[in-house]
Design an enzyme around this catalytic site. Structure first.
Site, PDB file in Angstrom:
ATOM      1  N   HIS A 172       0.649  12.333   0.773  1.00  0.00           N
ATOM      2  CA  HIS A 172       0.004  13.603   1.078  1.00  0.00           C
ATOM      3  C   HIS A 172       1.000  14.727   0.773  1.00  0.00           C
ATOM      4  O   HIS A 172       1.921  14.984   1.557  1.00  0.00           O
ATOM      5  CB  HIS A 172      -0.394  13.670   2.551  1.00  0.00           C
TER       6      HIS A 172
ATOM      7  N   GLY B 285      -2.037  -6.185  13.124  1.00  0.00           N
ATOM      8  CA  GLY B 285      -0.986  -5.458  12.430  1.00  0.00           C
ATOM      9  C   GLY B 285      -0.406  -4.329  13.266  1.00  0.00           C
ATOM     10  O   GLY B 285      -0.960  -3.939  14.298  1.00  0.00           O
ATOM     11  N   ARG B 286       0.702  -3.780  12.808  1.00  0.00           N
ATOM     12  CA  ARG B 286       1.374  -2.691  13.513  1.00  0.00           C
ATOM     13  C   ARG B 286       0.572  -1.399  13.345  1.00  0.00           C
ATOM     14  O   ARG B 286       0.305  -0.960  12.231  1.00  0.00           O
ATOM     15  CB  ARG B 286       2.780  -2.511  12.959  1.00  0.00           C
TER      16      ARG B 286
ATOM     17  N   HIS C   2      -3.649   7.340  -3.318  1.00  0.00           N
ATOM     18  CA  HIS C   2      -3.566   6.069  -2.597  1.00  0.00           C
ATOM     19  C   HIS C   2      -3.577   4.934  -3.611  1.00  0.00           C
ATOM     20  O   HIS C   2      -4.274   4.997  -4.634  1.00  0.00           O
ATOM     21  CB  HIS C   2      -4.769   5.939  -1.655  1.00  0.00           C
TER      22      HIS C   2
ATOM     23  N   SER D 100       0.849  -1.191   0.000  1.00  0.00           N
ATOM     24  CA  SER D 100       0.000   0.000   0.000  1.00  0.00           C
ATOM     25  C   SER D 100       0.882   1.237   0.000  1.00  0.00           C
ATOM     26  O   SER D 100       1.966   1.237   0.576  1.00  0.00           O
ATOM     27  CB  SER D 100      -0.920   0.019   1.223  1.00  0.00           C
TER      28      SER D 100
ATOM     29  N   HIS E  38      -7.498   8.844 -14.727  1.00  0.00           N
ATOM     30  CA  HIS E  38      -8.442   7.800 -15.135  1.00  0.00           C
ATOM     31  C   HIS E  38      -8.033   7.147 -16.446  1.00  0.00           C
ATOM     32  O   HIS E  38      -8.187   5.924 -16.608  1.00  0.00           O
ATOM     33  CB  HIS E  38      -9.854   8.386 -15.251  1.00  0.00           C
TER      34      HIS E  38
ATOM     35  N   ASN F 172      -3.280   0.417  -3.492  1.00  0.00           N
ATOM     36  CA  ASN F 172      -3.112  -0.801  -2.713  1.00  0.00           C
ATOM     37  C   ASN F 172      -3.348  -1.994  -3.619  1.00  0.00           C
ATOM     38  O   ASN F 172      -4.283  -1.996  -4.427  1.00  0.00           O
ATOM     39  CB  ASN F 172      -4.110  -0.821  -1.542  1.00  0.00           C
ATOM     40  N   VAL F 173      -2.497  -2.998  -3.508  1.00  0.00           N
ATOM     41  CA  VAL F 173      -2.725  -4.278  -4.175  1.00  0.00           C
ATOM     42  C   VAL F 173      -2.436  -5.386  -3.175  1.00  0.00           C
ATOM     43  O   VAL F 173      -1.505  -5.283  -2.372  1.00  0.00           O
ATOM     44  CB  VAL F 173      -1.854  -4.458  -5.442  1.00  0.00           C
TER      45      VAL F 173
END
Length: 293
Positions: free
Chosen positions: A95, A253-254, A105, A91, A139, A107-108
């Site tokens: 910013h 998770g952390r 952002h 991920s 897009h 994420n995979v």
């Protein structure tokens, strides 16, 4: 499910993590802080950059975890008789300092059980000031990457993104969307893995040209306050609705890695833009779902 399949995914994701960190670091000019972590469920790499020349905060995470029972956030949309799982993902959230530069952002991720597998992920753009050419570029880059696999993917994933990154209690979108997919295991493992790679590999091509175009745009106190106000919406979505945040917390998770996605400076309160202002145009012309390409 062959162990070699998840191992191939992990190798790809580790390489993707390195590439993302390297190119974002080059764009900013400042170095990421790199940490490797190990825990009861697995291991990973966290890279963060704060107060850089371009990014106020940027982070890239890689994790590979396994456990005997899927967390509720993963079980909610998928019923599996096999409780054990392995998961791996990357991920990235960025910013920027300049309010005319959008937050982005990506994420995979992949999940594998003894008898099942599925993929998920996507990318989206959250501008604070709207520019048609930026939205079309983002897009169109997503669409071109997905069309190489199947021309039905982009419209379906674009619609899913518009629906997912929506803040019900505000009745507004988080940004101008992108593409999003979840619980995906169609055609074959090879096809679904190729889908993950297509989006992971193209993210920076969708995002970095926008940053280069906007990073030197002059701004003042008003633009900065509007950016911080809109960032409040980003925080609200991530803490209340984002399944990735829920999965990370439920799987042990952390916390510092999970909340890396949150912007460092945020404001809440009533900030109603003046009619016909740049801020009002964002709300009226850019946040409502529309076809950009």
């Amino acid at each position: 499910m062959s162990k070699s399949n998840i191992n191939a995914v992990r190798r790809y994701l580790r390489d993707l993590h390195k590439r993302l960190v390297g190119k974002l670091q080059k764009a900013d000019g400042d170095a990421f802080h790199l940490r490797e972590w190990r825990g009861n469920l697995g291991r990973g790499h966290t890279a963060t950059l704060d107060n850089g020349a371009l990014f106020e905060r940027a982070g890239v995470n890689y994790s590979a975890v396994s456990a005997n029972k899927l967390p509720p956030a993963a079980r909610k949309r998928r019923i599996t008789t096999d409780g054990g799982y392995q998961a791996a993902g990357v991920s990235v959230v960025a910013h920027p300092q300049n309010p005319y530069c959008p937050t982005a952002h990506m994420n995979v991720r992949a999940f594998v059980t003894k008898n099942d597998w599925w993929f998920g992920g996507g990318m989206d753009l959250t501008p604070y000031y709207g520019f048609d050419e930026d939205c079309r570029h983002f897009h169109n880059t997503c669409k071109t990457a997905l069309n190489a696999l199947n021309e039905t993917l982009y419209p379906a994933f674009k619609k899913a993104c518009d629906e997912y990154f929506f803040i019900p209690h505000r009745n507004e979108a988080r940004g101008i969307g992108g593409v999003f997919f979840d619980d995906y295991n169609k055609h074959s493992f090879a096809h679904s893995f190729a889908l993950m790679r297509a989006l992971g590999d193209v993210f920076l091509s969708a995002y970095l040209p926008i940053l280069e175009q906007r990073r030197h745009t002059p701004f003042g106190k008003q633009q900065r306050e509007w950016q911080q106000h809109r960032r409040g919406r980003y925080v609200e979505f991530n803490l209340l609705y984002d399944r990735g945040t829920l999965f990370g917390l439920q799987s042990g998770g952390r916390a510092d890695m999970i909340f890396m996605s949150l912007p460092p400076s945020v404001k809440w309160g009533n900030m109603t833009p003046s009619p016909n202002s740049e801020e009002a145009r964002l709300l009226k012309e850019y946040l409502p779902a529309k076809n950009w390409v």
